[in-house]
Design an enzyme around this catalytic site. Structure first.
Site, short mmCIF file in Angstrom:
data_model
loop_
_atom_site.label_atom_id
_atom_site.label_comp_id
_atom_site.label_asym_id
_atom_site.label_seq_id
_atom_site.Cartn_x
_atom_site.Cartn_y
_atom_site.Cartn_z
N LYS A 21 -3.24 10.93 -2.60
CA LYS A 21 -1.85 11.28 -2.92
C LYS A 21 -1.51 10.86 -4.35
O LYS A 21 -0.95 11.64 -5.13
CB LYS A 21 -0.95 10.57 -1.90
CG LYS A 21 0.51 10.88 -1.99
CD LYS A 21 1.19 10.53 -0.69
CE LYS A 21 1.69 9.10 -0.60
NZ LYS A 21 2.83 8.79 -1.46
N SER A 22 -1.85 9.64 -4.71
CA SER A 22 -1.52 9.13 -6.05
C SER A 22 -2.16 9.99 -7.14
O SER A 22 -1.52 10.35 -8.13
CB SER A 22 -2.02 7.69 -6.22
OG SER A 22 -1.31 6.84 -5.37
N ARG A 26 -0.46 12.82 -10.14
CA ARG A 26 -0.71 12.63 -11.58
C ARG A 26 -1.39 13.86 -12.16
O ARG A 26 -1.01 14.33 -13.25
CB ARG A 26 -1.56 11.38 -11.80
CG ARG A 26 -0.75 10.09 -11.58
CD ARG A 26 -1.65 8.94 -11.23
NE ARG A 26 -0.97 7.66 -11.22
CZ ARG A 26 -0.29 7.15 -10.18
NH1 ARG A 26 -0.16 7.84 -9.06
NH2 ARG A 26 0.28 5.96 -10.26
N GLY A 93 8.82 8.95 -3.63
CA GLY A 93 9.14 8.01 -4.69
C GLY A 93 8.29 8.27 -5.93
O GLY A 93 8.76 8.15 -7.06
N SER A 165 4.36 -2.39 -10.45
CA SER A 165 4.52 -1.04 -9.89
C SER A 165 3.79 -0.01 -10.75
O SER A 165 4.11 0.19 -11.92
CB SER A 165 6.01 -0.67 -9.82
OG SER A 165 6.15 0.73 -9.67
N GLN A 167 3.99 3.12 -10.25
CA GLN A 167 4.91 4.24 -10.49
C GLN A 167 5.71 4.00 -11.77
O GLN A 167 5.91 4.90 -12.58
CB GLN A 167 5.85 4.42 -9.30
CG GLN A 167 5.13 4.91 -8.06
CD GLN A 167 6.03 4.98 -6.85
OE1 GLN A 167 7.16 4.49 -6.86
NE2 GLN A 167 5.53 5.56 -5.78
N ASP A 313 0.17 -0.52 0.40
CA ASP A 313 0.32 0.64 1.29
C ASP A 313 -0.43 0.46 2.62
O ASP A 313 -0.17 1.18 3.59
CB ASP A 313 -0.18 1.92 0.60
CG ASP A 313 0.76 2.35 -0.52
OD1 ASP A 313 1.93 1.91 -0.53
OD2 ASP A 313 0.32 3.13 -1.39
N ARG A 344 9.49 -1.84 5.57
CA ARG A 344 8.28 -1.90 6.41
C ARG A 344 8.06 -3.25 7.06
O ARG A 344 7.31 -3.35 8.03
CB ARG A 344 7.05 -1.46 5.59
CG ARG A 344 7.04 0.04 5.36
CD ARG A 344 5.81 0.53 4.61
NE ARG A 344 5.85 1.98 4.50
CZ ARG A 344 5.22 2.69 3.57
NH1 ARG A 344 4.49 2.07 2.67
NH2 ARG A 344 5.31 4.00 3.56
N ARG A 386 3.66 6.09 7.06
CA ARG A 386 2.66 5.05 7.32
C ARG A 386 2.97 4.26 8.61
O ARG A 386 2.07 3.72 9.24
CB ARG A 386 2.52 4.12 6.12
CG ARG A 386 2.00 4.86 4.88
CD ARG A 386 1.44 3.91 3.84
NE ARG A 386 1.49 4.53 2.52
CZ ARG A 386 0.61 5.41 2.05
NH1 ARG A 386 -0.40 5.80 2.81
NH2 ARG A 386 0.72 5.91 0.84
C1 S3P Z 1 1.97 4.50 -6.00
C2 S3P Z 1 2.28 3.19 -6.27
C3 S3P Z 1 2.79 2.27 -5.24
C4 S3P Z 1 2.49 2.78 -3.84
C5 S3P Z 1 2.86 4.22 -3.67
C6 S3P Z 1 2.08 5.09 -4.66
C7 S3P Z 1 1.48 5.35 -7.10
O1 S3P Z 1 4.21 2.16 -5.38
O2 S3P Z 1 3.15 1.99 -2.88
O3 S3P Z 1 2.56 4.65 -2.36
O4 S3P Z 1 0.94 6.44 -6.84
O5 S3P Z 1 1.61 4.92 -8.26
P1 S3P Z 1 4.88 1.16 -6.45
O6 S3P Z 1 4.63 1.69 -7.81
O7 S3P Z 1 6.34 1.15 -6.09
O8 S3P Z 1 4.24 -0.17 -6.23
#
Ligand code: S3P
Length: 434
Positions: A21-22, A26, A93, A165, A167, A313, A344, A386
């Site tokens: 997913k990450s 990107r 998010g 983070s 993100q 996660d 969570r 999750r």
């Molecule tokens: C992610 C970073 C994490 C993770 C999320 C995906 C990413 O969040 O929990 O599921 O793809 O960069 P945070 O950046 O809030 O830690």
């Protein structure tokens, strides 16, 4: 739709899982602002990554999908167009936080929001650095979606991340693509580095020294052919099921093994898990390989400090493993868990209690005694993918049929989850027949 889960005997065979997913998010964002065409294979089937594709389409990017292969006709750094309507990040998010870095630099304004859960998630962590770079962003109560992003000329910054983070790191680096000069992000602990790897893959100049990442603005990004490894965080549910169900031997192919994500495997091995890694290869700078997991007694232990950030996660499903472990599991320094898709810490504790499992909720974690049994129960995903999947694994180990309400939440990252689970498990009575 509720899902009924019967106790399982074992989980075996060979499975492949959806793309990470990450990495999918990107690649989709960078391919959209690159020059020329990109082809992404094994793109995540999750709804979150489709929120990203749809947002890029709304920004004028031509995108075609054929199964899990996505063709993206990049329009260059300055080629995005003002969307006709608000952008919808859904439950994601990653979409809202990472894309905001790109939106902040456009010559037009955008409004981006999402579902009820996303609307409760904190955005000050991206508004603050983007504002320092020159962006102007309005948010509900100053910190929640929807965001109204007034595109502006951005300036580079040197930014020490106040929260660990990936993100937020990505948001700042994506904004830095548009700023003349060098943007630097300093991390308190090393978070997943898919952005740095992907930026280099598309041709950006990225320099990394320990926990400091520096990027030169206004690069020419070039379209690429890319293959996404399967998602280790999705594999975690199957790994835990295989460890817990006696007689299991499960092979998972082509799983992402990026060292900033694979702390999970080291942590499990340290607790006694039998996991063999084979066929490791590098694709587009990301490691992937095959995992063979055999059921094993698990000692238990503590997750704390930077290990918590690296496992963030996977903690819901590790909590299940902890309850069945010999010494139990304590999780600390996990305040970030309270601001994920659900709180969570609270949703894991609530479902564990419904299964008759003893658990203590801490302000920043959980304390779960070991050697506990799972009793069949009516469980709830609380709308969190999750949580739905973690408790499906717990339900496989229970003493009767459990029901998971809101199980469809799994489709946010893994729409095929319940089908894959059903196809790879034997039911408890047939296992006894062996
Ligand atoms: C992610 C970073 C994490 C993770 C999320 C995906 C990413 O969040 O929990 O599921 O793809 O960069 P945070 O950046 O809030 O830690």
């Amino acid at each position: 739709m509720p899902q009924r889960i019967s106790p399982a005997g074992s989980i075996s065979g060979c499975i492949t899982l959806p793309g990470d997913k990450s990495i999918s998010h990107r690649y989709a964002m960078l391919a959209s602002i690159a020059e020329g065409d990109s082809r992404i294979r094994n793109y995540s089937t999750g709804a979150d990554c489709h929120s990203t594709l749809n947002a890029m389409r709304a920004l004028g990017v031509a995108i075609e999908e054929q199964g899990t292969e996505v063709a993206i006709h990049g329009c260059g750094l300055d080629g995005l167009r003002a969307p006709a309507t608000d952008l919808d990040a859904g439950n994601s998010g990653s979409t809202i936080r990472m894309l905001s870095g790109i939106l902040a630099a456009q010559r037009f304004d955008t409004r981006i929001g999402g579902d009820e859960s996303l609307s409760r998630r904190p955005m000050a962590r991206i508004i603050e650095p983007l504002s320092r770079m020159g962006a102007s962003i309005a948010a509900r109560d100053g910190r929640f979606p929807p965001l109204e992003i007034h595109g502006a000329r951005l300036y580079p910054i040197d930014y020490p991340l106040p929260v660990p983070s990936a993100q937020v790191k990505t948001c700042v680096l994506f904004a830095g693509l548009y700023a003349e000069g060098e943007t630097t992000v300093r991390e308190p602990v090393r978070s997943r580095d898919h952005t740095e790897i992907a930026l280099r893959e598309f041709g950006a100049d990225v320099r990394i020294a320990a926990r400091t990442i520096a990027l030169t603005g206004r690069p020419v990004l070039t379209g690429r052919d890319l293959t996404v490894p399967s998602d280790l965080s999705s594999a975690a549910f199957f790994i835990v099921a295989a460890l817990l169900l006696p007689g299991s031997r499960l092979t998972i192919r082509g799983v992402g093994l990026n060292p900033t994500r694979s702390t999970l495997l080291d942590f499990l091995a340290g607790m006694g898990a039998a996991i063999r890694i084979a066929e490791v290869e590098s694709r587009n700078g990301e490691l992937a390989g095959e995992l063979v997991v055999t059921s094993s007694p698990i000692h238990g232990g503590t997750i704390e400090k930077e290990i918590t950030a690296a496992l963030i996660d996977e903690i819901p499903v590790l909590a299940i493993l902890g309850a069945a472990s010999e010494q139990g599991l304590t999780i600390r320094d996990a305040g970030e868990l309270r601001i994920k898709e659900t709180d969570r810490i609270a949703t894991v504790a609530e479902n564990l209690r419904r299964m008759g499992v003893q658990v203590e909720e801490l302000p920043d974690g959980l304390a779960i005694p070991g050697r506990q049994r799972f009793h069949a129960a009516e469980l709830d995903s609380f709308g969190d993918h999750r949580i739905a999947m973690a408790f499906a694994v717990a339900a496989l180990c229970a003493d009767g049929e459990s029901v998971i309400h809101g199980a469809e939440a799994a489709s946010v990252s893994f729409p095929e989850f319940f089908e894959t689970l059903r196809n790879s498990t034997t039911n408890a009575s047939s296992a006894i027949d062996f």
